[in-house]
Enzyme design. Structure first.
Site, PDB file in Angstrom:
ATOM      1  N   SER A  28      10.519  32.654 -21.816  1.00  0.00           N
ATOM      2  CA  SER A  28       9.982  31.662 -22.624  1.00  0.00           C
ATOM      3  C   SER A  28       9.496  32.109 -24.047  1.00  0.00           C
ATOM      4  O   SER A  28      10.488  32.747 -24.612  1.00  0.00           O
ATOM      5  CB  SER A  28       8.968  31.062 -21.878  1.00  0.00           C
ATOM      6  OG  SER A  28       8.446  29.687 -22.709  1.00  0.00           O
TER       7      SER A  28
ATOM      8  N   ASP B  87      10.220  27.207 -29.071  1.00  0.00           N
ATOM      9  CA  ASP B  87      10.086  28.572 -28.496  1.00  0.00           C
ATOM     10  C   ASP B  87      11.308  29.268 -28.084  1.00  0.00           C
ATOM     11  O   ASP B  87      12.282  28.587 -28.089  1.00  0.00           O
ATOM     12  CB  ASP B  87       8.921  28.318 -27.443  1.00  0.00           C
ATOM     13  CG  ASP B  87       9.540  27.683 -26.139  1.00  0.00           C
ATOM     14  OD1 ASP B  87      10.477  26.800 -26.206  1.00  0.00           O
ATOM     15  OD2 ASP B  87       9.269  28.351 -24.974  1.00  0.00           O
TER      16      ASP B  87
ATOM     17  N   ASP C  86      13.132  29.819 -25.017  1.00  0.00           N
ATOM     18  CA  ASP C  86      14.041  29.051 -24.328  1.00  0.00           C
ATOM     19  C   ASP C  86      14.106  27.575 -24.629  1.00  0.00           C
ATOM     20  O   ASP C  86      14.765  26.988 -23.903  1.00  0.00           O
ATOM     21  CB  ASP C  86      13.636  29.314 -22.804  1.00  0.00           C
ATOM     22  CG  ASP C  86      12.318  28.850 -22.086  1.00  0.00           C
ATOM     23  OD1 ASP C  86      11.425  28.377 -23.199  1.00  0.00           O
ATOM     24  OD2 ASP C  86      12.193  28.472 -21.367  1.00  0.00           O
TER      25      ASP C  86
ATOM     26  N   ASP D  70      12.373  24.844 -24.576  1.00  0.00           N
ATOM     27  CA  ASP D  70      11.865  23.906 -23.563  1.00  0.00           C
ATOM     28  C   ASP D  70      10.759  23.147 -24.390  1.00  0.00           C
ATOM     29  O   ASP D  70      10.146  21.921 -23.886  1.00  0.00           O
ATOM     30  CB  ASP D  70      11.430  24.105 -22.299  1.00  0.00           C
ATOM     31  CG  ASP D  70      10.640  25.304 -22.110  1.00  0.00           C
ATOM     32  OD1 ASP D  70      10.039  25.751 -23.141  1.00  0.00           O
ATOM     33  OD2 ASP D  70       9.926  25.592 -20.986  1.00  0.00           O
TER      34      ASP D  70
HETATM   35 MG    MG Z   1       9.605  27.924 -23.178  1.00  0.00          MG
END
Ligand code: MG
Length: 463
Positions: free
Chosen positions: A96, A239, A241, A243
Site C-alpha cells: 500500500s 497512494d 496501491d 485504494d
Molecule cells: Mg492503500
C-alpha cells in the site's frame, strides 16, 4: 502466530519478507483452498513486486492451481477482477502506502472482498504447520497473463457514474499517481470521462522519487501547490496501491479524508433515506451529523478495510469508508477504491455545478487531528493495557473500546490505537474547535511517548 495485520501482511523486503516467506505463505493459501480452481496474482509497482508476484504465481501453479497473472494493478482493480474472472481467490503483492523498503501480501476472496479474519487464521495455521502442497508433473497448473484487467475495471467504474454529465462539465484535473499502480488506471479513467488532466508521477517507480507513498498533507505539499498553478478544478493523489485518494480543492486546500467521507455519506443517504454508513471508530462525528436529516445512521467498526467491507455486506450499507481517503461505494464494489472516488468527485461537481471548495465548506466544521508515536510491535499489548488509565485520569469521559481506546468528552474525543501495519501508535482527536483538537492530540501524543519510553526501559531491565 498472527501474520496478517489490519490490511494484510507488511514486512521489510530482505528482512522477514523474502522469497521463502512468500512461498510458504502463498503455499498455505493454496493449501486452505485445497489447490482447487483458478487463482489470480496481481502486484503493486514496488521494486520487489514483479519478483515476488512471480514467486507467488509459481507457488500456486506448483500446488495445482491455474493462475491468471494481472500484473501491476491497483488493489481495487484486482478485487474487481476476481469475481468477474471466476477465480477462487487472489493474492496481491502490495505494501500500500508504506515506505519503499516494505512489501506485503493480502488475500482477496472469491467475492472480491478482502479475506475475512477467519480465513487469515486458517492460512496462518497452515503456514505454522508448513502445510504447503506440491503436485506431480501432470497436475501442475498453468500461468496465463491477463492484459485487460485495467480496462475491465475502468469500464466498471464508468457504468456507475453519469458519464455524459461529467463530459459536459469540461473539468480540468491534476492527477498525482505517486509512481504507483494508479498510473495504469486513473489517467485512462479521466480520458474516458472526457476530463482534461495533467498527470504527475505517472511512471512506476518503487523508490517513490516524487514523494513518499502515503498521501499525507506534508508528503504531497508540492502537488497541492501545483493545483492552483495549473488552474485545475481539483487535484487527486493516490497512494501506492490506489485504494485511497485524497483531494485538493480548486483553491489549493488539501481536503482531509474524513471530509470526503462525510460528503459522500450525505450523498448516499440522501439518495437512500434511512441508509446505513459503516466506518471505523477513527472517523469524524461529521458523518453522523450530515446523514441524520435523512434518517441515516452510522455503524462504527474496528479499523481496517476488510472489517468495514464485510460489515457493509452484512448490514446492506449504502456507503462506507475510512478517514484516510479510503472510500467504499456500495453501488460499485465493496472495496476501498481510489479511482471510483475520483469518478464520483467528478460526478458530484458535474451534477451540482458547485466547485469542490463550496461542497466541502457546506459540511460541519469538525477538526480531526492525527499524531503518531513510534512504538515497537512487541510493546503493543502492554501499551494498550496502560492507555485507558492514561486517558481516563483527567477526562472523566465516556470510554469505548471497539478498537484501541476512545474517550469522548463534551469538547470532542480522542482515540489511541497501536497501528496494525507499522511499529507506531496512532492518535486521533476531534473537536469543533481546532485548537482544542490539536491540544488533545499533542497532549495525548506526549503522554503516550513517555509511556512507550517507560515500557522500553522496563523491558530492557528485564532482558
Ligand atoms: Mg492503500
Amino acid at each position: 502466530m498472527r501474520l496478517f495485520g489490519t490490511n494484510g501482511i507488511r514486512e521489510v523486503v530482505g528482512g522477514t519478507l523474502d522469497a521463502r516467506f512468500v512461498t510458504d505463505i502463498v503455499g498455505a493459501v493454496a493449501e486452505v483452498h485445497e489447490g482447487k480452481g483458478t487463482a489470480i496474482v496481481g502486484t503493486d509497482a514496488r521494486t520487489s513486486s514483479p519478483a515476488l508476484g512471480r514467486i507467488a504465481a509459481g507457488t500456486l501453479a506448483m500446488a495445482g492451481m491455474d493462475v491468471l497473472e494481472l500484473g501491476i494493478l491497483p488493489t481495487p482493480a484486482i478485487q474487481y477482477n476476481v469475481p468477474r474472472l471466476h477465480a477462487s481467490f487472489a493474492v496481491v503483492i502490495t505494501a500500500s502506502h508504506n515506505p519503499p523498503e516494505f512489501n506485503g501480501i493480502k488475500g482477496i476472496a472469491a467475492d472480491g472482498l478482502e479475506f475475512p479474519r477467519e480465513l487469515e487464521e486458517r492460512v496462518e495455521a497452515a503456514y505454522a504447520a508448513r502445510r504447503g502442497r506440491t503436485v506431480d508433473f501432470a497436475r501442475v497448473g498453468t500461468i496465463t497473463p491477463v492484459p485487460d484487467g485495467a480496462s475491465r475495471y475502468v469500464d466498471g467504474i464508468l457504468s456507475c457514474v453519469n458519464v455524459d454529465r461529467i463530459r459536459q462539465r469540461k473539468l480540468r484535473v491534476l492527477v498525482d499517481c505517486g509512481n504507483g499502480t494508479s498510473t495504469v488506471s486513473s489517467p485512462l479513467l479521466l480520458q474516458k470521462l472526457g476530463v482534461r488532466y495533467v498527470a504527475l508521477n505517472a511512471t512506476f517507480d518503487g523508490t517513490f522519487p516524487g514523494h513518499l507513498s502515503e498521501p499525507t498533507e506534508a508528503n504531497v505539499a508540492g502537488t497541492v501547490r501545483t493545483v492552483t498553478a495549473v488552474g485545475a478544478d481539483f487535484g487527486v493523489v493516490h497512494d501506492g496501491d490506489a485504494d485511497r485518494s485524497v483531494f485538493i480543492d480548486e483553491k489549493g486546500r488539501y481536503i482531509p479524508g474524513e471530509k470526503m467521507l462525510a460528503l459522500f455519506a450525505r450523498e448516499a443517504v440522501r439518495a437512500h433515506p434511512g441508509g446505513l454508513v459503516v466506518t471505523p471508530v477513527t472517523s469524524s462525528d461529521a458523518v453522523a451529523e450530515v446523514i441524520a436529516p435523512f434518517g441515516g445512521s452510522v455503524l462504527f467498526t474496528r479499523v481496517g478495510s476488510p472489517v468495514v467491507a464485510r460489515a457493509m455486506q452484512e448490514h446492506k450499507a449504502v456507503m462506507g469508508g475510512e478517514e484516510n481517503g479510503g472510500l467504499i461505494f456500495a453501488d460499485h464494489q465493496l472495496a476501498r477504491d481510489g479511482a471510483v472516488t475520483l469518478a464520483k468527485v467528478s460526478e458530484i461537481l458535474a451534477t451540482t455545478g458547485q466547485p469542490l471548495s463550496e461542497l466541502i465548506d457546506s459540511l460541519p466544521p469538525y477538526h480531526l487531528v492525527k499524531e503518531k508515536v513510534a512504538c515497537p510491535v512487541p510493546l503493543r499489548a502492554k501499551l494498550l493495557d496502560a492507555v485507558p488509565g492514561l486517558l481516563d485520569a483527567d477526562s472523566g469521559g465516556e470510554v469505548t473500546r471497539i478498537d484501541g481506546v476512545k474517550v469522548r468528552t463534551s469538547k470532542g474525543w480522542v482515540l489511541v490505537r497501536p497501528s496494525g501495519t507499522e511499529p507506531l501508535c496512532r492518535i486521533f482527536a476531534e473537536s469543533r474547535d481546532r485548537a482544542v483538537a490539536e491540544e488533545l492530540a499533542r497532549g495525548t501524543a506526549r503522554r503516550v511517548a513517555s509511556l512507550v519510553e517507560d515500557l522500553e526501559r522496563e523491558s530492557l531491565a528485564r532482558a
